[in-house]
Design an enzyme around this catalytic site. Structure first.
Site, PDB file in Angstrom:
ATOM      1  N   LYS A  86      21.211  12.365 118.118  1.00 56.55           N
ATOM      2  CA  LYS A  86      22.419  12.644 117.340  1.00 56.55           C
ATOM      3  C   LYS A  86      22.082  12.627 115.848  1.00 56.55           C
ATOM      4  CE  LYS A  86      26.290  10.637 118.503  1.00 56.55           C
ATOM      5  NZ  LYS A  86      27.258   9.561 118.862  1.00 56.55           N
TER       6      LYS A  86
HETATM    7  C1  E4P Z   1      30.658   9.807 119.022  1.00 53.27           C
HETATM    8  O1  E4P Z   1      29.768  10.598 118.759  1.00 53.27           O
HETATM    9  C2  E4P Z   1      31.405   9.162 117.930  1.00 53.27           C
HETATM   10  O2  E4P Z   1      30.519   8.373 117.253  1.00 53.27           O
HETATM   11  C3  E4P Z   1      32.545   8.349 118.420  1.00 53.27           C
HETATM   12  O3  E4P Z   1      33.102   8.942 119.546  1.00 53.27           O
HETATM   13  C4  E4P Z   1      33.578   8.094 117.377  1.00 53.27           C
HETATM   14  O4  E4P Z   1      34.685   7.518 118.016  1.00 53.27           O
HETATM   15  P1  E4P Z   1      35.748   6.617 117.233  1.00 53.27           P
HETATM   16  O5  E4P Z   1      36.506   7.504 116.334  1.00 53.27           O
HETATM   17  O6  E4P Z   1      36.612   6.051 118.314  1.00 53.27           O
HETATM   18  O7  E4P Z   1      34.965   5.576 116.513  1.00 53.27           O
END
Ligand code: E4P
Length: 224
Positions: A86
């Site tokens: 990522k």
């Molecule tokens: C995934 O890639 C993200 O980091 C995550 O889903 C963010 O989610 P949140 O807005 O609940 O922290």
């Protein structure tokens, strides 16, 4: 085939959901791992024991510069798991993505808040794009609309990047994303929990059991 992920580092609850959900794998981010108090190596080792060899793990780099992101992506790619790296979709992240692409390392462009940002990451060759549905909503914009527009743009341009939508606070958000044709979602555990349950289901099942026992006692279906 649609890919369903859990966005969590809670191994105990991942194991529970893995019993009943056909999980493609797990996504994490630095905040999730920090909150769970578990590093990437220990998490991957234990999660892969739970999910098996076919599980895919999306793991985020924490470096803040291009060379660091590339070096980290290479190290993550060398680990003995199916890892998608990522990378935040910043200017630096996009530059890193171009270089990660030339190494043929699978990567996901994360922290996507707009269609144009997702489109640029797709042009850089991202395997997955992660728009943050609820966080976009929280900014007074339309998270579902961003995903729908991005999906339609990808289709019209014939681009192969898959949307792995993230950041959900409700089952309604998650279902709307599935309906707009996104290839994948990652659910926080509280939303996954609510996807599984409906207050009317258990009473219906209890009624079947009571009716059966009244007529056939302890006999099983095939014994009646
Ligand atoms: C995934 O890639 C993200 O980091 C995550 O889903 C963010 O989610 P949140 O807005 O609940 O922290």
């Amino acid at each position: 085939m649609f890919e369903l992920y859990l966005d969590s580092a809670d191994l105990e609850r991942i194991a529970r959901f893995n019993e009943c959900l056909p999980l493609a794998g797990i996504t994490t981010n630095p905040s999730i791992l920090a909150a769970a108090g578990i590093g990437v190596n220990q998490f991957l080792s234990e999660a892969s024991k739970i999910l098996g060899d076919n599980a895919r793990f999306h793991v985020q780099v924490v470096s803040a510069d291009i060379d660091g992101m590339l070096a980290e992506a290479r190290k993550l790619h060398d680990l003995p798991y199916d890892i998608v790296v990522k990378v935040p979709t910043t200017e630096t992240g996009l530059a890193a993505m171009k270089r990660i692409k030339t190494d043929n390392i699978p990567f996901l462009a994360t922290a996507i808040y707009s269609v144009q940002q997702g489109f640029l990451a797709a042009l850089c060759g991202a395997d997955y794009l992660a728009p943050y549905v609820n966080r976009i909503d929280n900014l007074g914009m339309d998270g579902i609309g961003v995903v729908a527009d991005l999906q339609s743009l990808l289709e019209r341009q014939g681009m192969t990047s898959k949307i792995l939508a993230a950041s959900f606070k409700s089952t309604r958000q998650a279902l709307a994303i599935m309906q707009c044709g996104a290839a994948a979602v990652t659910l926080p555990l509280d939303v996954a929990e609510r996807m599984l349950s409906h207050p009317a289901v258990q009473p219906a099942v209890d009624c079947f059991g009571a009716d059966w026992r009244a007529a056939f006692g302890d006999k099983l279906s095939h014994e009646s």
